[in-house]
Design an enzyme around this catalytic site. Structure first.
Site, PDB file in Angstrom:
ATOM      1  N   HIS A 273       4.240   4.113  -5.827  1.00  0.00           N
ATOM      2  CA  HIS A 273       5.673   3.821  -5.766  1.00  0.00           C
ATOM      3  C   HIS A 273       6.084   3.062  -7.015  1.00  0.00           C
ATOM      4  O   HIS A 273       5.326   2.256  -7.531  1.00  0.00           O
ATOM      5  CB  HIS A 273       5.988   2.963  -4.527  1.00  0.00           C
ATOM      6  CG  HIS A 273       7.424   2.989  -4.134  1.00  0.00           C
ATOM      7  ND1 HIS A 273       8.364   2.184  -4.720  1.00  0.00           N
ATOM      8  CD2 HIS A 273       8.091   3.765  -3.246  1.00  0.00           C
ATOM      9  CE1 HIS A 273       9.547   2.445  -4.181  1.00  0.00           C
ATOM     10  NE2 HIS A 273       9.416   3.392  -3.297  1.00  0.00           N
TER      11      HIS A 273
ATOM     12  N   ASP B 253       6.445   8.177   2.733  1.00  0.00           N
ATOM     13  CA  ASP B 253       6.261   9.610   3.002  1.00  0.00           C
ATOM     14  C   ASP B 253       4.869   9.950   3.507  1.00  0.00           C
ATOM     15  O   ASP B 253       4.604  11.105   3.836  1.00  0.00           O
ATOM     16  CB  ASP B 253       6.537  10.397   1.707  1.00  0.00           C
ATOM     17  CG  ASP B 253       7.989  10.245   1.294  1.00  0.00           C
ATOM     18  OD1 ASP B 253       8.251   9.914   0.123  1.00  0.00           O
ATOM     19  OD2 ASP B 253       8.864  10.413   2.164  1.00  0.00           O
TER      20      ASP B 253
END
Ligand code: SDX
Length: 431
Positions: A308, A366
């Site tokens: 991320h 996700d």
């Protein structure tokens, strides 16, 4: 109001510039460079905006090192456990927890805007049946700008409010109908006696041939997934909505642009790509092969659902999602789901591997979401549309904040030009 007590000194091209430094409520100070080009005759350079604050916002805060996510100061853990999605929508839109009366009024307004103009069905029918539902959503949401002319004067706060309610209310219907169209089943209309998440599940899975009972476990899990995806500071799709909105564009067209950006596999498309990756791995014994590929600089393969831009610790949403996956699959009696076992073992192995530890790559939102959605009966092609319908409230809240910000200007970045200098045109016969 920005404070100007502190400054940063910059020496460039023989000039000494004193740049204001502003302090936030939470997070790092920012150096205000708005006068840098005028006074210093230089640009800053930050492809991907890794160190650049694009705006001032009061909506969402992320502490990437600590793995903290706050919506208007309320932690995602508290909201996922104690709140529900429409209350979270109220908090993001208006800034505070609603009273019981305010919440009831908001939920009533959203519930009574869930239907689409009947003619909008024709937009769905123009797509091939095998169109990706995200393509359909981009098209249909963009088309809303041709249907709702009474909520496009963005200078009118009331019309901004109506556009926000319409977007939040209608997105589940649009996403559900995109799914129904892709499987060749008739559209199912929303019902006002169902809560937001239950309405969406019923519009996806009900058929005229038999009644559909919403499973409360799945409805609660879907509502929690929506809360976890609702907003996330200035991520790529939110920045797209803000940039599109900065020109004064139609709000529905701006949301369509956000959907388009979210679709990418590096962003919201990662939930579909992650489940497809877990299915390709198939069994736990094949994990080392994929870990090796993810570490191989010459192999474009990446562990989808990992890493991320901001989180350099566990994504707090992934933690809640992992707990929810265990709970939902257990209650559905599929706790031995092979894909879930592969995901857990992949996470364990990756988090012991120096490559991932040194680069601070952790599971993100996700990584587990697709496992729950698959267990609910959704095809992978519906994972990102569900992310989009959940993020709509974040996009519209950020858009409203930007439009109401007196300091906002049209977004227009500069560049580091490395192309050819001026040169003469040469006639084709002389080349
Ligand atoms: C979302 O911004 C948001 O807030 C987004 C989001 C939201 O709610 O809006 O949180 C939603 O988009 C979550 C992210 C979903 N994407 C994925 O899961 C796709 C896989 N992840 C990567 O593509 C990547 O981690 C990004 C895109 C998420 C972040 O990329 P960055 O910040 O640009 O970091 P990078 O690509 O520069 O990677 C840093 C290093 C690189 O190695 P080096 O060049 O330094 O040697 O880490 C490596 C990368 O190769 N790396 C990975 C990796 N992610 C980064 N290596 C293997 N697998 C990965 N998943």
């Amino acid at each position: 109001m920005l404070d100007n007590k502190k400054t940063a000194t910059l020496n460039v091209h023989g000039r000494t510039l004193e740049l204001p430094v502003h302090s936030p409520t939470l997070g790092p100070d920012v150096i205000d460079i708005r006068k840098l080009y005028a006074e210093g005759d230089v640009f800053t350079y930050d492809p991907g905006f890794t160190s650049t604050a694009s705006c001032e916002s009061t909506i969402t805060y992320i502490d990437g090192d600590e793995g903290v996510l706050l919506y208007r100061g309320y932690s995602i853990d508290d909201l996922a456990e104690k709140s529900h999605f429409l209350e979270v929508c109220y908090i993001l839109l208006y800034g505070d927890l609603p009273t019981a009366e305010q919440l009831e009024d908001f939920e009533t307004r959203v519930t009574h805007h869930t239907m689409l103009h009947e003619q909008m069905q024709y937009f769905f029918r123009g797509f091939r049946r095998d169109a990706h539902p995200m393509a359909t959503m981009v098209g249909v949401v963009g088309a809303m700008s041709a249907f709702y002319h009474d909520s496009t004067d963005i200078g009118d706060p009331w019309q901004r409010e109506v556009a926000a309610i319409r977007m939040i209310a209608k997105m589940p219907t649009i996403a559900a109908w995109a799914y129904k169209y892709s499987v060749g089943q008739p559209f199912v209309y929303p019902r006002n006696d169902l809560d937001y998440a239950s309405n969406f599940l019923r519009m996806c899975f009900a058929v005229p041939a038999e009644d559909y009972e919403v499973n409360p476990i799945l409805a609660r899990a879907m509502d929690r997934i929506m809360t976890l995806h609702a907003d996330h500071e200035q991520n790529a799709s939110t920045s797209t909505v803000r940039l599109a909105g900065s020109s004064g564009a139609n709000p529905f067209a701006c949301i369509a642009a956000g959907i388009a950006c979210l679709w990418g596999p590096a962003h919201g498309g990662a939930n579909q790509a992650c489940l497809e990756m877990l299915q390709e791995i198939g069994t736990v014994d094949r994990i080392p092969e994929f870990i090796r590929r993810a570490k191989d600089k010459d192999d474009p393969f990446r562990l989808m659902g990992f890493g991320h831009r901001v989180y350099k610790n566990f994504d707090p949403r992934a933690k809640v999602m992992k707990q929810s996956a265990d709970e939902v699959l257990g209650l559905l009696g599929v706790e031995n789901n092979e894909t879930l076992q592969v995901a857990k073992e992949l996470e364990r192995i990756a988090l012991e591997d120096d490559y991932f530890v040194s680069k601070k790559l952790y599971p993100n939102v996700d990584f587990y979401s697709g496992i729950i959605l698959e267990a609910m009966g959704f095809p992978t092609s519906m994972f990102t549309p569900i992310f989009a319908l959940s993020r709509t409230v974040g996009w519209i809240s950020q858009w409203k904040e930007m439009i109401a910000d007196p300091s906002q200007k049209i977004g227009r970045p500069r560049q580091l030009y490395v192309g050819p200098p001026h040169r003469p045109y040469i006639e084709v016969e002389d080349r």
